[in-house]
Design an enzyme around this catalytic site. Structure first.
Site, PDB file in Angstrom:
ATOM      1  N   MET A  80      39.017  37.732  38.628  1.00 27.03           N
ATOM      2  CA  MET A  80      37.617  37.915  39.002  1.00 27.03           C
ATOM      3  C   MET A  80      36.715  36.825  38.405  1.00 27.03           C
ATOM      4  SD  MET A  80      37.420  42.065  38.565  1.00 27.03           S
ATOM      5  CE  MET A  80      35.740  42.168  39.213  1.00 27.03           C
ATOM      6  N   HIS A  81      35.478  36.825  38.886  1.00 31.89           N
ATOM      7  CA  HIS A  81      34.352  36.080  38.297  1.00 31.89           C
ATOM      8  C   HIS A  81      34.368  34.571  38.528  1.00 31.89           C
ATOM      9  CE1 HIS A  81      33.931  39.886  36.276  1.00 31.89           C
ATOM     10  NE2 HIS A  81      34.912  39.653  35.427  1.00 31.89           N
ATOM     11  N   ASP A 236      41.369  41.920  40.590  1.00 38.06           N
ATOM     12  CA  ASP A 236      42.697  42.248  40.070  1.00 38.06           C
ATOM     13  C   ASP A 236      42.779  43.619  39.417  1.00 38.06           C
ATOM     14  OD1 ASP A 236      41.124  41.407  37.922  1.00 38.06           O
ATOM     15  OD2 ASP A 236      42.510  39.863  37.250  1.00 38.06           O
TER      16      ASP A 236
END
Length: 484
Positions: A80-81, A236
């Protein structure tokens, strides 16, 4: 057949399941390189993600050509991110700024000082989130910032390659600090605060919904048919939750991967940003989740392995299986800062209480305990956010260490369940989402929990010793922080 593709920090895993959710096979890529050109930086080349996906698919095709040819739905999962920036021709403008990159800690603090962010997103603006990374790019690479047409999360960059569509879903997008998490939509106000517009963001769908179809040229290359649906997918951790069946109120897991996660599913939106708990959308409609996140879990053990020159398995093997009382040596696992509960990008790890008698095994024990105590911090943060847990399920590479699991059970004072043999991680969860998107099946029915093979109970004889060690651990952060 249904295919799950999980873009992990270190590589890509592809998994095939059939209509009954039996795992037919899986394949993984070679390692994806992470570069760290400066302290606190962490970057990857998105072209490596495509290469790694091709490698994983090729491995599946070599082992299961007939089954792969029968795929009807694909689900995506990814770390992520990450800030993946494209121009108007879908060309990558710079390396992806990864989830564990902390360069934008000043920008994060500035955005977090704007009360709209916590109110709308339900979260602290952490340095690892996407919005402060774009604020950093705007301030430090203005010419590049002016060329940005699309801001994508890593798995959604793969989606563009797979389908040509610029789309994302709620669970991953909740980690950007631009999502109205309760309403499950982009916030124009928060985007404007970082100099962006909604037209630069992907279209949002639920993780169970269709989000494009596989491009004919890729389908032909891989020996697949036409019209293969690609699901919205999940970040995830939400994908792992789908794989573990952690989708109902009260269900929870602890993940011992590169980072550590304590994840709890929620039937309602329960933000409490002051606790540094993440309150995100789940991959299933009308469902949310809370997470406590620590930045170094198996990463801490791997660091110890590199320093000592012994493998992680050898290090944990030296401890045996019988849990020991904490030795008095304490390890703070803040090797790249920390999220829950401190939100501190500048803090760094430390051993404390070392003596002449402190050998390698003592240090290994302290590393495992330090991660266990960091997860206990997340448990306390979840309690403050209104979530009470009665047990957790363990997943991730670190869960192969029985000693570590006993340490975690005792630190949390909760039973830790081990799932029956099988792979129920993010790739499996992504494949489940591909099945749901392709068939319209009931998401809760599909995302069932695996059988429990074994339960590891807390070591009650060591509860008091662990509690004393945890309280010492808690006192050390402010002392070290003051020194920094």
């Amino acid at each position: 057949m249904y295919l799950g593709i999980d873009l992990g920090t270190s590589g890509v895993k592809a998994m095939l399941i059939d209509a009954d959710q039996a795992v037919i096979g899986s394949a993984s890529s070679k390692e994806v390189t992470t570069t760290r050109p400066h302290a606190g930086w962490s970057e990857q080349d998105p072209a490596d993600w495509i290469r790694a996906t091709e490698e994983a698919i090729a491995g599946l095709r070599a082992a299961h050509p007939t089954e792969l040819a029968a795929v009807r739905g694909i689900g995506l999962s990814g770390h992520m991110h990450g800030a993946t920036l494209l121009d108007g021709e879908d060309k990558v403008l710079r390396p992806c700024i990864m989830w564990n990159d902390t360069r934008s800690h000043r920008e994060a603090a500035a955005l977090d000082a704007d009360p709209r962010f916590r109110k709308i997103t339900g979260n602290i603006v952490f340095p690892g989130f996407t919005a402060p990374k774009l604020a950093w790019v705007k301030a430090n690479e203005p010419d590049l910032f002016a060329k940005i047409r699309w801001v994508l999360l890593p798995k959604d960059f793969l989606r563009v390659w797979l389908t040509g569509e610029h789309m994302s879903e709620m669970s991953d997008s909740a980690g950007t600090a631009w999502l109205d998490t309760g309403a499950r939509k982009w916030s124009g106000d928060l985007l404007a605060a970082t100099g962006l517009e909604e037209r630069q963001m992907p279209t949002l769908v639920e993780g169970t919904a269709a989000a494009g179809t596989l491009r004919p040229e890729l389908a032909a290359k891989w020996g697949l048919g036409d019209g293969i649906v690609v699901a919205g997918g999940a970040g995830d951790n939400a994908a792992s939750a789908c794989g573990m069946g952690t989708v109902r109120e009260g269900a929870a897991f602890v993940s011992l991967g590169t980072s550590g996660v304590l994840f709890a599913a929620n039937a309602t939106y329960l933000p409490n940003p002051e606790s540094a708990v993440h309150a995100f959308c789940h991959a299933l409609p009308n469902t949310w989740h809370q997470m406590g996140v620590i930045l170094s879990a198996t990463d801490a053990l791997n660091w110890h392995s590199r320093v000592t020159g012994a493998s992680a398995a050898d290090l944990t093997g030296e401890l045996g299986e019988a849990l020991k009382a904490p030795s008095g040596v304490t390890f703070l696992p803040y090797l790249s800062g920390e999220r829950t509960p401190h939100n501190d990008a500048a803090i760094r790890g430390a051993f404390l209480g070392l003596g002449h008698e402190s050998g390698r095994a003592v240090l290994t024990q302290a590393v495992l305990e330090g991660v266990s105590f960091a997860i206990r911090d997340s448990l306390e943060a979840l309690k403050s956010a209104g979530t009470q847990l009665s047990r957790v399920t363990a997943i991730g590479g670190g869960s192969r260490s029985r000693y570590w699991l006993k340490s975690i059970a005792t630190a949390l004072d909760l039973p830790v369940d081990l799932p029956a043999d099988g792979d129920f991680g993010a790739a499996f969860g992504a494949a489940r989402l591909g099945l749901i998107a392709a068939t319209g099946a009931d998401p809760v029915a599909v995302c069932s929990a695996p059988a429990t093979a074994e339960t590891i109970e807390p070591e009650t004889a060591l509860t008091a010793a662990y509690e004393d060690a945890y309280q010492r651990y808690r006192r050390l952060y402010p002392a070290i922080r003051a020194a920094y």
